[in-house]
Design a protein around this motif. Structure first.
Motif, PDB file in Angstrom:
ATOM      1  N   GLN A 117       3.073  -4.181  -1.806  1.00 38.42           N
ATOM      2  CA  GLN A 117       3.165  -2.994  -0.980  1.00 38.42           C
ATOM      3  C   GLN A 117       3.632  -1.841  -1.861  1.00 38.42           C
ATOM      4  O   GLN A 117       4.800  -1.772  -2.239  1.00 38.42           O
ATOM      5  CB  GLN A 117       4.156  -3.194   0.182  1.00 38.42           C
ATOM      6  CG  GLN A 117       3.612  -3.997   1.332  1.00 38.42           C
ATOM      7  CD  GLN A 117       2.677  -3.185   2.234  1.00 38.42           C
ATOM      8  OE1 GLN A 117       2.267  -2.074   1.895  1.00 38.42           O
ATOM      9  NE2 GLN A 117       2.340  -3.741   3.376  1.00 38.42           N
TER      10      GLN A 117
ATOM     11  N   ARG B  11      -1.024   0.593  10.272  1.00 40.11           N
ATOM     12  CA  ARG B  11      -0.372  -0.425   9.448  1.00 40.11           C
ATOM     13  C   ARG B  11      -0.587  -0.111   7.974  1.00 40.11           C
ATOM     14  O   ARG B  11      -1.611   0.450   7.598  1.00 40.11           O
ATOM     15  CB  ARG B  11      -0.944  -1.814   9.746  1.00 40.11           C
ATOM     16  CG  ARG B  11      -2.449  -1.899   9.531  1.00 40.11           C
ATOM     17  CD  ARG B  11      -3.005  -3.288   9.747  1.00 40.11           C
ATOM     18  NE  ARG B  11      -4.463  -3.287   9.610  1.00 40.11           N
ATOM     19  CZ  ARG B  11      -5.174  -4.273   9.076  1.00 40.11           C
ATOM     20  NH1 ARG B  11      -4.559  -5.358   8.611  1.00 40.11           N
ATOM     21  NH2 ARG B  11      -6.494  -4.198   9.010  1.00 40.11           N
ATOM     22  N   PRO B  12       0.379  -0.472   7.135  1.00 41.17           N
ATOM     23  CA  PRO B  12       0.160  -0.420   5.689  1.00 41.17           C
ATOM     24  C   PRO B  12      -0.559  -1.693   5.242  1.00 41.17           C
ATOM     25  O   PRO B  12      -0.326  -2.766   5.794  1.00 41.17           O
ATOM     26  CB  PRO B  12       1.574  -0.349   5.114  1.00 41.17           C
ATOM     27  CG  PRO B  12       2.416  -1.049   6.128  1.00 41.17           C
ATOM     28  CD  PRO B  12       1.769  -0.814   7.466  1.00 41.17           C
TER      29      PRO B  12
ATOM     30  N   SER C 115       1.730   6.031   3.848  1.00 41.46           N
ATOM     31  CA  SER C 115       3.032   5.483   4.247  1.00 41.46           C
ATOM     32  C   SER C 115       4.196   6.341   3.787  1.00 41.46           C
ATOM     33  O   SER C 115       5.303   6.250   4.332  1.00 41.46           O
ATOM     34  CB  SER C 115       3.208   4.071   3.672  1.00 41.46           C
ATOM     35  OG  SER C 115       2.364   3.152   4.307  1.00 41.46           O
ATOM     36  N   ASP C 116       3.977   7.136   2.782  1.00 40.73           N
ATOM     37  CA  ASP C 116       5.056   7.938   2.201  1.00 40.73           C
ATOM     38  C   ASP C 116       5.475   9.027   3.182  1.00 40.73           C
ATOM     39  O   ASP C 116       4.630   9.799   3.656  1.00 40.73           O
ATOM     40  CB  ASP C 116       4.565   8.569   0.894  1.00 40.73           C
ATOM     41  CG  ASP C 116       5.698   9.133   0.050  1.00 40.73           C
ATOM     42  OD1 ASP C 116       6.592   9.803   0.607  1.00 40.73           O
ATOM     43  OD2 ASP C 116       5.687   8.921  -1.174  1.00 40.73           O
TER      44      ASP C 116
ATOM     45  N   CYS D  24      -3.035   2.641   3.900  1.00 35.77           N
ATOM     46  CA  CYS D  24      -2.886   2.405   5.336  1.00 35.77           C
ATOM     47  C   CYS D  24      -4.193   2.423   6.110  1.00 35.77           C
ATOM     48  O   CYS D  24      -5.194   3.007   5.675  1.00 35.77           O
ATOM     49  CB  CYS D  24      -1.969   3.462   5.945  1.00 35.77           C
ATOM     50  SG  CYS D  24      -0.295   3.386   5.320  1.00 35.77           S
TER      51      CYS D  24
ATOM     52  N   GLY E 124       1.999   3.408  -0.151  1.00 33.78           N
ATOM     53  CA  GLY E 124       1.238   2.692   0.865  1.00 33.78           C
ATOM     54  C   GLY E 124      -0.257   2.980   0.858  1.00 33.78           C
ATOM     55  O   GLY E 124      -0.727   4.023   0.404  1.00 33.78           O
TER      56      GLY E 124
ATOM     57  N   HIS F 141       9.059   2.375   2.345  1.00 33.94           N
ATOM     58  CA  HIS F 141       8.179   3.350   1.699  1.00 33.94           C
ATOM     59  C   HIS F 141       8.890   4.653   1.351  1.00 33.94           C
ATOM     60  O   HIS F 141       8.234   5.645   1.004  1.00 33.94           O
ATOM     61  CB  HIS F 141       6.966   3.618   2.587  1.00 33.94           C
ATOM     62  CG  HIS F 141       6.101   2.394   2.761  1.00 33.94           C
ATOM     63  ND1 HIS F 141       5.302   1.897   1.761  1.00 33.94           N
ATOM     64  CD2 HIS F 141       5.947   1.559   3.825  1.00 33.94           C
ATOM     65  CE1 HIS F 141       4.669   0.822   2.195  1.00 33.94           C
ATOM     66  NE2 HIS F 141       5.052   0.589   3.426  1.00 33.94           N
TER      67      HIS F 141
ATOM     68  N   ILE G  73      -0.590   6.107  12.229  1.00 36.69           N
ATOM     69  CA  ILE G  73      -0.656   5.169  11.112  1.00 36.69           C
ATOM     70  C   ILE G  73      -0.467   3.771  11.689  1.00 36.69           C
ATOM     71  O   ILE G  73       0.624   3.403  12.123  1.00 36.69           O
ATOM     72  CB  ILE G  73       0.397   5.495  10.048  1.00 36.69           C
ATOM     73  CG1 ILE G  73       0.133   6.889   9.477  1.00 36.69           C
ATOM     74  CG2 ILE G  73       0.392   4.445   8.936  1.00 36.69           C
ATOM     75  CD1 ILE G  73       1.196   7.390   8.534  1.00 36.69           C
TER      76      ILE G  73
END
Length: 401
Positions: free
Chosen positions: A221, A213-214, A174-175, A227, A225, A45, A211
């Protein structure tokens, strides 16, 4: 209503199109290759460096923060054709001009409801493209299409608020650049249905925010992301509250109106790219002794696609015009209508393009499979079709009562 582009809109659109053709589309292969090398690794990510290069170029070209009238001076109607161009490359183009979801909605929210301190801490770096953000409303345990269902608690404790709950489909989380979450939860479960919710700012590094999970979308994906996150006794200062207690539902409605129309503008660009690919493929491929473009069934698919795109575009332009004239509340029915029509239209056009491409259409050799996945997801994001149809129907009934 005059939908002819103003001189300003025409200039921005031409410059955006040149940027797309000269720099963004050629960068897609590099972007994809960089991400493919890191798929399934901890760096999955991370941001491909080419995006920062393109962001610098966008600023040099004067293409930055065009979504926000207070920053760009563009009306919604003037921004519409620019946003449509970015839909040709929905993964890269919106971000490199700092007009990507969910940050645009979060920036608008901070612009409208943030305190001076909140704006300084979060809006300023977001407008500068230095950080990214996320919006945490949807929950896995309830039908979040009805925001009054949300169960995340935001409890006052002295000079702080303590937050507990589970959220999912939190885009952008996710970033590594995502530094701030706008979280919606209930501050007063005993209040009237639309005064129970509030919104609060939660920095990424706050203890208790995890977090989990993505979540892939049709197996894809995204770099930023989507999440699932846990909020376990997350404690933030009371000054992090956005607006007033009980104002969360009203803030959500103000945030989602412009965000929905921006998605629709980009969906038209996605459909235009799919139609362009369909026509090119139909001209190049020969079957049963003549090009596909000469086959009646393919001609019908091309014609249907052009008609549907034009219909959707006109309704989006009307909606943008109404937002400019009477505000998002006054254009609520039209916003709901385009949020139904545009993803449906894009899904249909992209599906036809996939069919004309044959087996190649469902592969990653062409951008159509990803485009379809994203268009289909947008029939759920920012409210499912059924909620928007309900809104349109209610307004129609009310107008005749």
């Amino acid at each position: 209503m005059d939908f002819a582009p103003s001189a300003v809109a025409d200039d921005y659109t031409k410059r955006m199109r040149a940027f797309l053709d000269e720099s963004i589309l050629p960068a897609e292969a590099e972007y994809d290759a960089w991400r493919e090398e890191r798929r399934g690794t901890p760096a999955e990510h991370d941001l491909p460096p080419v995006v920062e290069t393109l962001k610098a170029e966008a600023r040099e070209r004067g293409l930055w923060n065009l979504f926000l009238p207070a920053e760009s001076g563009l009306s919604n109607l003037e921004y519409a054709p620019v946003a449509e161009v970015t839909g040709w490359s929905p993964v890269i183009a919106p971000e490199v001009i700092n007009c990507q979801a969910p940050d645009t909605g979060n920036m608008e929210t901070l612009h409208l409801f943030g305190t001076a301190e909140q704006k300084q801490d979060w809006l300023t770096p977001l407008l500068a493209g230095e950080i990214r953000s996320a919006f945490a409303m949807t929950e896995p345990a309830v039908a979040s299409s009805d925001a009054t269902n949300i169960t995340t608690s935001i409890r006052r404790d002295g000079d702080d608020y303590v937050i507990n709950g589970t959220k999912w489909w939190i885009s952008g989380a996710s970033d590594p650049r995502c530094q701030i979450f706008i979280v919606m939860g209930k501050t007063d479960p005993e209040a009237s249905a639309h005064r129970q919710q509030s919104m609060i700012l939660v920095p990424r590094d706050t203890p208790g925010l995890t977090i989990t999970r993505p979540l892939p979308v049709f197996g894809y994906q995204d770099q930023h992301g989507h999440c699932e996150i846990e909020l376990d006794d997350v404690r933030v200062p009371a000054s992090n509250l956005l607006g007033e207690e009980g104002g969360g539902f009203a803030i959500a409605q103000a945030r989602l109106g412009p965000g929905r129309i921006h998605h629709c503008m980009r969906l038209i660009g996605m459909a235009e790219r799919a139609l362009d690919a369909m026509v090119r493929r139909a001209n190049d491929r020969v079957a049963f002794g003549k090009p596909l473009a000469a086959q009646g069934v393919v001609q019908e698919q091309i014609a249907e696609s052009r008609i549907e795109i034009e219909q959707a575009r006109l309704l989006v332009l009307k909606t943008a015009y109404l937002i400019d004239e009477v505000g998002a509340r006054g254009a609520a029915s039209e916003i709901a209508a385009i949020k139904v029509i545009c993803p449906r239209m894009a899904c249909g056009v992209i599906d036809r393009a996939i069919q004309v491409h044959g087996g190649g259409g469902v592969s990653d050799d062409f951008p159509l499979a990803y485009a379809y996945a994203w268009a289909r997801a947008l029939r759920l994001a920012d409210g499912p079709d059924e909620v928007h149809l309900r809104s349109v129907a209610r307004q129609e009934v009310k107008s005749r009562s």
